[in-house]
Write a protein that holds these residues in place. Sequence first.
Motif: not given
Length: 215
Positions: A76-80, A85-91, A94-99, A183-187
């Motif tokens: 998902v995009g970093k903006d979203v 406000g969700r507490a997910v791990y963001e390891p 991914l460097r695409f869909a830049a804005c 960004r890759l996000v993980v539970n």
Amino acid sequence: MTPAPTRTPDHLTLALPKGRILEEALVLLARAGLPLTMPEKSRALRHEFPGITLLELRNQDVPVYVDLGVADVGIVGKDVLIESGRAVYEPVDLRFAACRLSLIREIGASGTIGRVGTKYPRAARAYLNAQGIPAEIVKLSGNIELAALTGLADAVVDLVQTGGTLRANNLEEVDVLFESSARLVVNRAALKLRRERLRPLIERLRELVAADQLV
């Protein structure tokens, strides 16, 4: 309602947003060893592959599904992500869909900002508070720039990619709140329970992103 299939410990549920990020994510995931072929013109929202369930979601829902454990991992995009406000791990970035998320006004505007229109009220409020600007925030759904052009708002906070829409409408970026990309996000629980699937995937994606930056 079709029940969700029973998952083995090595089965991953992946949440991807519809649209451009989905297409680019599938290409990157295939390079990482997850060749997920989406059927053309399908209206299905859940797709089953060996060892993987793929969920097609609205952008804003990806962090929710990952945070609550319905999905183990998502993109998902970093903006979203910030707005959720969700507490997910963001390891991985991914460097695409830049804005970038920016404060936007009509060119030459210099008056007090009393009202701000945006699809990102959480991010906008954090920025305005940090700047000491006690402006009212109006949540809008589309054509955010029009709020600045019609007088609905003194400024807007919105995503900018090329800036072409701003130039065409006599608008300019006054400030950049933050840069955004996929960004890759993980539970966090899944990171432990499914570590044998998730850790190699995370490392492979890091390697691919790093290699792409050198090209």
